[in-house]
Write a protein that holds these residues in place. Structure first.
Motif, PDB file in Angstrom:
ATOM      1  N   SER A  46       0.860  -1.183   0.000  1.00 24.46           N
ATOM      2  CA  SER A  46       0.000   0.000   0.000  1.00 24.46           C
ATOM      3  C   SER A  46       0.895   1.231   0.000  1.00 24.46           C
ATOM      4  CB  SER A  46      -0.889  -0.024   1.255  1.00 24.46           C
ATOM      5  OG  SER A  46      -1.574   1.191   1.432  1.00 24.46           O
ATOM      6  N   HIS A  58      -2.839  -4.304  -1.471  1.00 28.49           N
ATOM      7  CA  HIS A  58      -3.776  -4.275  -0.356  1.00 28.49           C
ATOM      8  C   HIS A  58      -4.789  -3.140  -0.471  1.00 28.49           C
ATOM      9  CE1 HIS A  58      -2.719  -6.827   3.455  1.00 28.49           C
ATOM     10  NE2 HIS A  58      -3.320  -7.496   2.508  1.00 28.49           N
ATOM     11  N   ALA A  62      -8.766  -3.798  -0.668  1.00 24.86           N
ATOM     12  CA  ALA A  62      -9.664  -3.170   0.303  1.00 24.86           C
ATOM     13  C   ALA A  62     -10.812  -2.447  -0.399  1.00 24.86           C
ATOM     14  CB  ALA A  62      -8.889  -2.191   1.176  1.00 24.86           C
ATOM     15  N   CYS A 103      -5.883  -1.518   5.826  1.00 21.81           N
ATOM     16  CA  CYS A 103      -5.306  -2.515   4.926  1.00 21.81           C
ATOM     17  C   CYS A 103      -3.986  -1.985   4.389  1.00 21.81           C
ATOM     18  CB  CYS A 103      -6.260  -2.842   3.781  1.00 21.81           C
ATOM     19  SG  CYS A 103      -7.724  -3.756   4.296  1.00 21.81           S
ATOM     20  N   THR A 122      -4.047 -12.213   4.116  1.00 19.07           N
ATOM     21  CA  THR A 122      -4.065 -12.041   2.665  1.00 19.07           C
ATOM     22  C   THR A 122      -2.667 -11.985   2.053  1.00 19.07           C
ATOM     23  OG1 THR A 122      -4.511  -9.713   3.209  1.00 19.07           O
ATOM     24  CG2 THR A 122      -6.337 -11.002   2.357  1.00 19.07           C
ATOM     25  N   CYS A 228      -5.685  -7.312   7.097  1.00 19.09           N
ATOM     26  CA  CYS A 228      -6.408  -6.069   7.370  1.00 19.09           C
ATOM     27  C   CYS A 228      -6.839  -6.061   8.838  1.00 19.09           C
ATOM     28  CB  CYS A 228      -7.638  -5.951   6.477  1.00 19.09           C
ATOM     29  SG  CYS A 228      -7.252  -5.796   4.723  1.00 19.09           S
TER      30      CYS A 228
END
Length: 299
Positions: A46, A58, A62, A103, A122, A228
């Motif tokens: 991210s 991510h 999300a 996330c 994840t 997350c």
């Protein structure tokens, strides 16, 4: 007097509603038509492109989760507010209600589970070692007498020292002020190896002048489930988030997202990170769970 009592009653009702929504994120989202997503500004999963634009594996995952929740709640529109978080403030911002869903790149561990809940894993991070391709270094034992770089404030070298195969291995530590600085030490020969999260190593190699000059080698030093983060004691919201992730796994869309962000050229430099889906992440997807890092360490 009646007006005064009525005002008190209305205030009490409003306060009760806010209190009820504190642990009912779905109700909060439905009532406000908005949701706050915690994102990172510089992470392998991210990151920001500037001007309030947040991207990454991510982040996009999300956004799909929130689109699924929007459908579940029957909302015609859902306003997503992006809130940058750091390693220091991400847990408090979730617990105090500022962030509804984080996330970024947070490791699910037992200590954090006391304060927050985690969605199913994840991404599984693996701490590894990057070296020059012609160095002859292929495992921990080859680091004996070498100089090993890591980044200030991280625990990667401690993790290396604690590894069962590090007994009798003697190496010198040098510290970079950030990941780029640590990689520069490897690049310029001031270090023989750089120990760090595999995604960070791969990203730095992909951005180097000659990526083929480097390789990631040796034993996996640590395995960390990334997931997350959301508030504790909110089973309905956790179920909604988990159900979306499981759906993305089952229909193959999460694998496509992974390929997009790790195996194809990505912004801003249009460079391919080139980090194939690991066996550990495949296993986490095959059996979705929210087990903490400590469970991965058990043999």
């Amino acid at each position: 007097m009646k007006k005064h009592l009525l005002a008190i009653a209305v205030t009490a009702l409003a306060a009760g509603s806010v209190f009820a929504q504190a642990n009912d994120t779905l109700a909060k989202i439905k009532a406000s038509g908005s949701v706050t997503l915690g994102v990172r500004e510089s992470s392998g999963l991210s990151y920001t492109l500037g001007n309030g634009k947040y991207v990454g594996f991510h982040t996009e995952m999300a956004e799909v989760i929130l689109a699924d929740i929007q459908k579940q709640l029957g909302l015609p529109k859902l306003d997503i507010k992006y809130q940058p978080v750091t390693s220091q403030n991400r847990v408090p911002l979730v617990t105090n209600g500022t962030v509804d869903l984080e996330c970024g790149s947070t490791t699910n561990n037992a200590a954090r589970q006391k304060d927050v809940a985690f969605a199913v894993t994840t991404y599984v991070e693996e701490v590894r070692t990057a070296v020059k391709a012609n160095s002859g270094i292929n495992s921990i034992k080859d680091l004996n007498g070498k100089t090993v770089a890591t980044t200030t404030g991280t625990t990667s070298v401690q993790t290396l020292r604690k590894h069962e195969r590090a007994g009798g291995i003697d190496f010198k530590e040098v510290f970079g002020k950030d990941h780029a600085d640590s990689f520069l030490m490897l690049e310029t020969g001031r270090a023989d190896a750089f120990v760090m999260d595999g995604s960070i190593l791969a990203a730095n190699i992909s951005k180097s002048k000659n990526p083929a000059d480097y390789k990631i080698v040796g034993e996996v030093l640590s395995v960390e489930p990334i997931a997350c983060m959301l508030r504790k004691d909110d089973p309905a919201f956790k179920k909604a988030v988990d159900d979306s992730i499981k759906r993305q796994i089952k229909d193959g869309s999460l694998a496509k997202l992974y390929d997009k962000w790790f195996m194809q050229p990505v912004p801003p430099a249009n460079v391919k990170i080139g980090l194939p889906l690991s066996e550990a992440t495949k296993a986490a997807w095959a059996n979705p769970n929210d087990k903490p890092m400590e469970d991965y360490a058990k043999k």
